[in-house]
Design a protein around this motif. Structure first.
Motif, short mmCIF file in Angstrom:
data_model
loop_
_atom_site.label_atom_id
_atom_site.label_comp_id
_atom_site.label_asym_id
_atom_site.label_seq_id
_atom_site.Cartn_x
_atom_site.Cartn_y
_atom_site.Cartn_z
N SER A 257 -43.47 4.52 -32.91
CA SER A 257 -42.53 4.16 -34.07
C SER A 257 -41.94 2.96 -33.47
O SER A 257 -41.27 2.44 -34.35
N GLN A 258 -41.94 2.75 -32.07
CA GLN A 258 -41.09 1.75 -31.59
C GLN A 258 -39.47 1.76 -31.45
O GLN A 258 -38.65 0.88 -31.59
N VAL A 259 -39.09 3.04 -31.69
CA VAL A 259 -37.68 3.47 -31.74
C VAL A 259 -37.48 3.39 -30.28
O VAL A 259 -38.28 4.19 -29.55
N ARG A 260 -36.21 2.89 -29.90
CA ARG A 260 -35.80 3.11 -28.54
C ARG A 260 -34.40 3.73 -28.24
O ARG A 260 -33.48 3.20 -28.46
N PRO A 261 -34.41 5.08 -28.45
CA PRO A 261 -33.16 5.64 -28.74
C PRO A 261 -32.17 5.96 -27.37
O PRO A 261 -33.06 5.53 -26.33
N ASP A 262 -31.12 6.29 -27.62
CA ASP A 262 -29.96 6.25 -26.64
C ASP A 262 -30.05 7.62 -26.18
O ASP A 262 -29.60 7.82 -24.98
N VAL A 263 -30.57 8.55 -26.90
CA VAL A 263 -30.56 9.84 -26.68
C VAL A 263 -31.76 10.48 -27.20
O VAL A 263 -31.94 10.28 -28.48
N ALA A 277 -41.22 11.92 -24.31
CA ALA A 277 -39.73 12.04 -24.38
C ALA A 277 -39.00 11.26 -23.37
O ALA A 277 -38.01 10.75 -23.42
N ILE A 278 -39.50 11.77 -22.16
CA ILE A 278 -38.72 11.35 -20.90
C ILE A 278 -39.29 9.94 -20.25
O ILE A 278 -38.68 9.51 -19.46
N THR A 279 -40.24 9.13 -20.93
CA THR A 279 -40.40 7.91 -20.71
C THR A 279 -40.06 6.90 -22.03
O THR A 279 -40.32 5.63 -22.18
N GLY A 280 -39.72 7.58 -23.25
CA GLY A 280 -39.64 6.67 -24.45
C GLY A 280 -38.15 6.10 -24.75
O GLY A 280 -37.90 5.70 -25.83
N GLY A 281 -37.08 6.53 -23.80
CA GLY A 281 -35.71 6.12 -24.13
C GLY A 281 -35.39 4.65 -23.91
O GLY A 281 -36.21 3.93 -23.16
N GLY A 282 -34.46 4.28 -24.14
CA GLY A 282 -34.04 2.83 -24.05
C GLY A 282 -33.10 2.90 -22.90
O GLY A 282 -33.03 3.78 -21.88
#
Length: 378
Positions: A257-263, A277-282
């Motif tokens: 999805s290329q979303v780089r979430p803060d949380v 999840a643990i590798t997909g954050g910003g």
């Protein structure tokens, strides 16, 4: 089975609780299991709740079912109270006060939820400080799970400090309070961690559109954040529930999805999803794990890459489970502020206690299944 007329033997009275022996000759019907014995689920007569269990007598209204209950019924989990060979099921709960002691701030007719975890008897430092959800020695008890009978019985008791009063308008949805406490606690801890440095989150990713995931998304929206929810299903109630919150629903992966979430709030417990999840954050992302995984399966992982990314991006990954009283209070405020009709749609099946076995027969469109009890007539 049994009829509603035979189900209820008690009655509600609006007076202070008198601790006498009348309860000893009474029994109530309860949904029970034999811990460690698969498929031992049954309704049986059990002794009426003793005043020693608490000063407040509560008529059961509803109990919600979750994965923990399924594991207990399968014989994989659960412990009976000492000296007892059965465990009354039910930790997600909602009831109405039948009797309360004078000066307790509760009166007959109040809508209440019982707190699941109780402090250990020593107590440890955390339990002594009221943080029993962070118990240090594991000697806590949990209603309907570990060494305390649960709420799936006609009547139950608790002390006033182990109850949370809800607004009358939450009668149809108040049973969602306990799962909401999980994410109320998650958000509290996210805020605390965020205060380590500059923290102004804008984007939240929630993996899993089950009850906990949807409630996590609800609180994210209430905080004014951009919320993205990830799940595999393409039809049924979940996509509409997410979109009607004002959140985005994704059936692709967080990475795609290329979303780089803060949380990120992970609510599935599925190992590949957790890894994403643990590798997909910003940058400076905070990832909260709420789902509980099965064990025994191996997931390939480049631990060096995971470590490198987490260190260089100042990431935090933490787990959370259970809740204490302030989380119940915060969850109650979140439910009170929500659209009640949306919360009612989250409860996709309501099953009478007469048909309790049907509640455990999982259906494709299930989100939250609730067992309803016939209410005592005044």
């Amino acid at each position: 089975m049994f009829s509603c007329s035979s189900w209820w033997v008690g009655h509600r009275v609006g007076r202070s609780l008198v601790l006498d022996n009348r309860w000893k000759d009474k029994s109530v019907l309860a949904l029970t299991i034999t811990p460690g014995v698969a498929n031992s689920l049954e309704v049986r007569e059990v002794p009426a709740p003793s005043p020693e269990e608490g000063e407040v007598l509560v008529d059961a209204l509803s109990v919600g079912l979750c994965g923990t209950d399924v594991e207990i019924v399968a014989g994989e989990f659960g412990a009976a109270p000492p000296g007892q060979d059965y465990l009354v099921l039910g930790h997600e709960n909602l009831g109405r006060v039948a009797e309360a002691p004078a000066g307790s701030s509760l009166v007959a007719g109040d809508l209440v939820v019982g707190i699941v975890r109780r402090p250990d008897p020593v107590p440890c430092g955390a339990c002594a400080a009221g943080e029993w959800d962070m118990c240090l020695n594991g000697r806590y008890t949990e209603r309907g799970i570990k060494e305390l009978d649960g709420f799936a019985r006609q009547q139950w008791r608790a002390d006033p400090e182990a109850l949370v009063k809800l607004e009358p308008g939450l009668e149809r949805v108040g049973v969602l309070l306990e799962p909401a406490t999980v994410v109320a606690k998650a958000w509290e801890q996210i805020e605390r961690i965020g205060r380590r440095a500059y923290f102004e989150p804008r984007t939240v990713a929630v993996t899993g559109a089950g009850p906990v995931g949807l409630l996590a998304a609800l609180i994210g929206i209430q905080r004014g954040l951009e919320v993205h929810v990830y799940d595999l299903v393409t039809d049924g109630p979940k996509p509409a529930l997410v979109r009607d919150l004002g959140a985005a629903y994704h059936t692709d992966s967080l990475q795609d999805s290329q979303v780089r979430p803060d949380v990120i709030i992970e609510c599935t417990g599925v190992a590949p999803v957790i890894l994403e999840a643990i590798t997909g954050g910003g940058q400076n992302a905070i990832t909260c794990l709420t789902g509980i995984s099965g064990v025994g399966r191996k997931t390939p992982i480049d631990l060096g890459d995971l470590n490198r990314t987490a260190v260089l991006q100042n990431e935090v990954i933490f787990g959370t489970v259970n809740a204490n009283k302030r989380h119940y209070t915060a969850a109650g405020a979140a439910l009170a502020a929500a659209d009640t009709s949306w919360l009612e749609r989250l409860i996709t099946r309501r099953v009478s206690i007469d048909n309790f076995r049907d509640a455990f027969d999982q259906q494709d469109d299930d989100v939250k299944v609730v067992l309803d009890f016939p209410e005592v007539q005044s």
